[in-house]
Design a protein around this motif. Structure first.
Motif, PDB file in Angstrom:
ATOM      1  N   ILE A   7       0.790  -1.331   0.221  1.00  0.00           N
ATOM      2  CA  ILE A   7      -0.249  -0.389  -0.160  1.00  0.00           C
ATOM      3  C   ILE A   7       1.363   0.945   0.023  1.00  0.00           C
ATOM      4  O   ILE A   7       0.055   2.082  -0.673  1.00  0.00           O
ATOM      5  CB  ILE A   7      -1.045   0.317   1.223  1.00  0.00           C
ATOM      6  N   ILE A   8       1.730   1.270   0.769  1.00  0.00           N
ATOM      7  CA  ILE A   8       2.959   2.897   0.321  1.00  0.00           C
ATOM      8  C   ILE A   8       3.399   2.838  -0.385  1.00  0.00           C
ATOM      9  O   ILE A   8       3.797   3.870  -1.212  1.00  0.00           O
ATOM     10  CB  ILE A   8       4.184   2.544   1.736  1.00  0.00           C
ATOM     11  N   ILE A   9       4.215   1.673  -0.781  1.00  0.00           N
ATOM     12  CA  ILE A   9       4.332   1.729  -2.688  1.00  0.00           C
ATOM     13  C   ILE A   9       3.593   2.079  -3.230  1.00  0.00           C
ATOM     14  O   ILE A   9       4.400   3.403  -4.954  1.00  0.00           O
ATOM     15  CB  ILE A   9       5.277   0.619  -2.696  1.00  0.00           C
ATOM     16  N   SER A  10       1.732   1.630  -3.250  1.00  0.00           N
ATOM     17  CA  SER A  10       1.576   2.097  -4.156  1.00  0.00           C
ATOM     18  C   SER A  10       1.253   3.756  -3.806  1.00  0.00           C
ATOM     19  O   SER A  10       1.194   4.482  -4.841  1.00  0.00           O
ATOM     20  CB  SER A  10       0.153   1.416  -4.002  1.00  0.00           C
ATOM     21  N   LEU A  11       0.821   3.750  -3.324  1.00  0.00           N
ATOM     22  CA  LEU A  11       0.517   5.561  -2.808  1.00  0.00           C
ATOM     23  C   LEU A  11       1.689   6.177  -3.037  1.00  0.00           C
ATOM     24  O   LEU A  11       1.565   7.383  -3.899  1.00  0.00           O
ATOM     25  CB  LEU A  11       0.879   5.815  -1.446  1.00  0.00           C
ATOM     26  N   VAL A  12       3.134   5.823  -2.979  1.00  0.00           N
ATOM     27  CA  VAL A  12       4.404   7.161  -3.447  1.00  0.00           C
ATOM     28  C   VAL A  12       4.405   6.601  -4.944  1.00  0.00           C
ATOM     29  O   VAL A  12       4.108   7.791  -5.862  1.00  0.00           O
ATOM     30  CB  VAL A  12       5.389   6.108  -2.945  1.00  0.00           C
ATOM     31  N   ALA A  13       4.226   5.195  -5.585  1.00  0.00           N
ATOM     32  CA  ALA A  13       3.985   5.665  -6.996  1.00  0.00           C
ATOM     33  C   ALA A  13       2.991   6.213  -7.466  1.00  0.00           C
ATOM     34  O   ALA A  13       3.419   7.379  -8.410  1.00  0.00           O
ATOM     35  CB  ALA A  13       3.740   3.777  -7.306  1.00  0.00           C
ATOM     36  N   TYR A  14       1.438   6.628  -7.208  1.00  0.00           N
ATOM     37  CA  TYR A  14       0.690   6.981  -7.405  1.00  0.00           C
ATOM     38  C   TYR A  14       1.124   9.297  -7.601  1.00  0.00           C
ATOM     39  O   TYR A  14       1.289   9.795  -8.386  1.00  0.00           O
ATOM     40  CB  TYR A  14      -0.974   7.435  -7.012  1.00  0.00           C
ATOM     41  N   PHE A  15       1.838   9.273  -5.973  1.00  0.00           N
ATOM     42  CA  PHE A  15       1.921  10.082  -5.829  1.00  0.00           C
ATOM     43  C   PHE A  15       3.549  11.314  -7.269  1.00  0.00           C
ATOM     44  O   PHE A  15       3.284  11.635  -7.245  1.00  0.00           O
ATOM     45  CB  PHE A  15       2.866  10.466  -4.316  1.00  0.00           C
ATOM     46  N   ILE A  16       3.974  10.046  -6.918  1.00  0.00           N
ATOM     47  CA  ILE A  16       5.372  10.139  -7.874  1.00  0.00           C
ATOM     48  C   ILE A  16       4.444  10.333 -10.136  1.00  0.00           C
ATOM     49  O   ILE A  16       4.730  11.555 -10.627  1.00  0.00           O
ATOM     50  CB  ILE A  16       6.449   9.268  -8.672  1.00  0.00           C
TER      51      ILE A  16
END
Length: 584
Positions: A7-16
């Motif tokens: 979940i954390i990785i997905s949040l970071v990916a969408y932010f980038i």
């Protein structure tokens, strides 16, 4: 730990990705409507993503888990018709207007700053409540999966979507929406298919649901009709609910700000019609699989304290790890996509429609960003303070627009007699009456039958207000000219785009036929084979056949209507085009 990390990785990916999309933003048109150049697949992605929020994955699958998977299919069959209807009678004309926001379109159409402000205010209040429900759904899921505090999930979600919306505006929203659409579609299809297959396919699920006694009737078209948790008590009540709420959501899909505003970003009006038809197909497939999967969770865990956690529980306890990660990140993606859409529209309406920013591009974008930040902080505060109730909040907030925006949107294109006063009173009365009646109904102060849903009563009130106000006022000449300009076709566009749009209409009709055959075989015929053993009433089997035909039949009708409409416009355009040399 695996799920938390995913979940954390997905949040970071969408932010980038959202930040990357903002690199090309130079002007207000780029920031608010993505340069009006989005192709069909991107508009499809953002339409489905903004609609299928955490309410679909949590609230509506939870309703199926409670005992009403096939009532939700009645609802879906009716509501998805709003996609094409909205595109044909409103969306394509909205795209011609080249407005920055839908309230701005209303303001130009009726030559009234007040109409624009009223539409902007309803956008801010209604979408603020909708975003509140979606955020709470994401926060609930975060706590369920990670064991970390609810407030932490809310803050992380808020930081992610606010971060890229602030910088990139609509380009970031529609790009991340499209990626999220791919993720949660794969999650819905993969998770549903696994659960259904694990129980022996549709026949195995139906047999299991008929065998269990905790929720009698869950496998039938009308759902559970007895017991403490029964939502309906007669088949007629279940049918009325599905049709009435389906019609309400058809109006939402046709004219609501988060759906209609996507059309302003489309490359042209044919992209509007193509994406609308494909959205109907995508939503129909989504509901056909997800609702049965939600009911099937009963065969693994029949006593969940919170039905809205059904799919999350299945992801954590039934599905393999890789598919669980996909489901959980998919649910988060659905919530993020809706929140980013709603927050951007709220910010745009505050800056452009309510405050009326007329500065240069740089200052207008700065005003929008400030509005986005303030609106996001207010919503975050409310989400932290209010107890979560995902489906109730989302359905309450979304349906506010059916009664307020629906009549005015249709009349803005097709009525010569509606005036600015009529539009303003229609927007305000429809919104306020719906809000008051819905709150009274939820508090138990009034007890309205299904066929007198607050949306229906408030829509009638809005129509009365439109007629009365338009009767005592006059249509402004500028408003007359603006409406006439909306009905000017573009022959050159029709010549190059009509054939492809007609092909997508045929695909939509074919998808409808495919869904009819699929449900006919896997639901109706399977239930008919099981009927003697379980002593099912003939009406239950007949209802299953009618549901199977009606669910796909709506897509079939939509495809045929779309095909006829496109061909008719194409012929008219070719006649107009061939007559031009003679006129010269």
């Amino acid at each position: 730990m695996l799920f938390t990390l995913a979940i954390i990785i997905s949040l970071v990916a969408y932010f980038i990705i959202g930040q990357w999309a903002g690199r090309r933003v130079r002007h207000v048109d780029d920031y608010m409507v993505a340069g009006r150049n989005a192709p069909t697949f991107v508009i499809l992605g953002t339409l489905v993503a903004s609609y299928a929020s955490t309410s679909a994955f949590l609230g509506e699958t939870g309703f199926a888990y409670r005992g009403y998977p096939f009532v939700m299919l009645i609802f879906a069959a009716t509501s998805t018709a709003g996609c094409l209807i909205g595109a044909l009678i409103f969306g394509r004309y909205l795209r011609r207007s080249q407005a920055l926001t839908v309230p701005a379109f209303f303001g130009e159409r009726f030559d009234s700053r007040w109409v624009q402000i009223i539409a902007g205010l309803t956008t801010v209040v209604g979408l603020g409540a909708y975003m509140l429900g979606v955020m709470q759904g994401a926060g609930m899921m975060f706590t369920e999966v990670t064991g970390l505090p609810y407030w932490m999930g809310l803050v992380l979600v808020w930081l992610t979507y606010t971060g890229f919306v602030l910088y990139s505006g609509s380009p970031g929203v529609i790009l991340t929406d499209t990626l999220m659409f791919v993720v949660f579609t794969a999650a819905a299809l993969g998770g549903s298919a696994y659960l259904i297959h694990a129980l022996g396919g549709w026949s195995g699920v139906l047999t299991g649901l008929l065998d269990q006694s905790a929720k009698p009737g869950i496998a039938l078209w009308h759902g559970v009709l007895s017991g403490d948790g029964a939502r309906f008590h007669t088949p007629g009540e279940a049918l009325t609910w599905g049709i009435v709420l389906g019609l309400v959501w058809a109006a939402v899909l046709a004219t609501s700000p988060w759906q209609a505003s996507r059309y302003l970003m489309a490359r042209n009006e044919h992209v509007v019609m193509r994406s609308a038809m494909l959205t109907a197909v995508a939503l129909a497939v989504f509901y056909a699989l997800m609702m049965l999967a939600g009911a099937a969770v009963n065969l693994f865990k029949p006593d969940l304290a919170n039905p809205e956690h059904a799919m999350v529980w299945a992801a954590l306890h039934v599905l393999p790890a890789w598919l669980s990660v996909l489901i959980l990140t998919g649910v988060f993606a659905a919530g993020l996509s809706s929140c980013s859409t709603f927050l951007s529209l709220i910010g745009f309406s505050i800056a452009n429609d309510i405050m009326g920013s007329k500065h240069n591009d740089r200052r207008a974008m700065r005003a929008s960003r400030i509005a986005i930040l303030v609106a996001g902080l207010v919503t975050l505060g409310l989400a932290l303070l209010q107890p979560p109730a995902v489906m109730a909040v989302v359905w309450f907030a979304a349906t506010l627009f059916a009664s307020s925006w629906g009549p005015v949107a249709v009349a803005s294109v097709w009525s010569r007699r509606i005036t600015a006063a009529g539009a303003g009173w229609g927007l305000g009365v429809g919104f306020v009456v719906n809000l008051v009646l819905s709150l009274l109904d939820q508090q138990g102060a009034i007890d309205l039958p299904v066929y007198l849903h607050p949306v229906l009563l408030s829509t009638v009130a809005a129509l009365i207000a439109i007629v009365l106000a338009s009767t005592v006022t006059e249509v402004r000449p500028k408003a007359q000219r603006y409406r006439a300009s909306l009905h000017c076709d573009q022959p050159e566009l029709e010549r190059h785009w009509a054939r492809g749009t007609a092909g997508i209409a045929l695909f939509t009709a074919a998808a409808g036929v495919g869904l009819i055959l699929f449900l006919w075989r896997n639901y109706a015929e399977a239930l008919a084979r099981l009927a003697p053993h379980y002593q099912l009433a003939d009406s239950a089997v007949t209802g299953a056949y009618m549901l199977s035909a009606g669910f796909g039949g709506m897509l079939l009708i939509a495809g045929v209507v779309g095909f006829v409409a496109v061909r008719r416009r194409s012929r008219q355009a070719l006649q107009s085009y061939s007559a031009q040399p003679e006129a010269g």
